[in-house]
Design a protein around this motif. Structure first.
Motif: not given
Length: 260
Positions: A54, A60-61, A64, A66, A69-70, A73, A98, A104, A110, A114
């Protein structure tokens, strides 16, 4: 918890896989059950790596959210454990992940964002070297200008993308709206670190060709010619100014002197 050295490989593999059993050879200091303690340790390890991603990929976060993203991730962490104890090196292949991550797909730009954010961090952690003195060309005889070769600065990076990654990242990191950006337009970016601060410069097609030639060690005259071939209206004066002031280069070498 203590782990037998023989089981260290299994310990590492089990640490990031919540479905893996507690590795053999793992015991508590009093010989009791370790399942609960290992689960806590496993969770903390995964969370710390997600937090690292993050911090490396903030745009990136933001693009999309949090929660998305998490979740993404966490899957990346399970599939790609760290290969180095240096946490800032983590996520080097996150953009590729990604690109192959089905949820995604509706955000095709995206992965390019990144890639740019990863290069930003690489630039930030590159070796310290004084940048080129912008006045360096003043002592070069006019007839030798086209023979000058530029030595890239260790922090300089060049990226060409199929999407507007540079515009998106620059705007997002400045806290500005992205509403008027067409993310599907191709862009190129020059990433540098003048005065210890990383900077992202958008480049036109001719500008990308110009910097690509210079960073490959080709003389200034050839770089200018290639830029004009790609983009007839290339502003060579502006590109040369950027080359001298952006921190992209560290030294100047007179290529004409090699034949003397």
């Amino acid at each position: 918890m203590l782990v037998d050295p023989v089981s260290s490989g299994r310990f590492a593999r089990s640490l990031l896989d919540p479905e893996a059993p507690v590795p053999d050879g793992l015991v508590s200091h009093h010989g009791g059950a370790v399942e609960r303690r290992f689960a806590v340790y496993r969770n903390n390890a995964a969370v710390s790596l997600v937090d690292a991603l993050a911090s490396i990929f903030p745009t990136v976060q933001n693009l999309v959210g949090e929660e998305f993203f998490r979740a993404m991730a966490h899957l990346y962490v399970r599939a790609h454990p760290p290969r180095s104890p240096l946490i800032f090196t983590y996520g080097e292949d996150f953009a590729g992940f990604i690109e192959q991550f089905p949820p995604a797909e509706p955000i095709p730009f995206l992965a390019d964002v990144a890639r740019l954010e990863r290069l930003w961090l690489d630039s930030f952690h590159s070796a310290d070297t004084p940048p080129l003195d912008p006045a360096c060309l003043s002592s070069v005889p006019p007839e030798r200008l086209e023979d000058q070769c530029f030595q890239p600065h260790p922090a300089a990076r060049l990226l060409s993308t199929a999407h507007a990654a540079a515009s998106i990242t620059i705007r997002d990191r400045a806290g500005e709206s992205l509403s008027d950006i067409n993310p599907m337009l191709p862009e190129a970016a020059l990433i540098t670190r003048p005065a210890c601060d990383v900077a992202i410069n958008r480049l036109s097609p001719g500008g990308h060709t110009f910097f690509h030639a210079l960073m490959a060690g080709r003389p200034l005259g050839e770089a200018c010619g290639e830029a004009i071939k790609v983009e007839a209206e290339s502003d060579i004066s502006a590109l040369l100014t950027l080359a001298l002031t952006s921190g992209a280069f560290a030294d100047l070498v007179d290529n004409s002197a090699k034949g003397e």
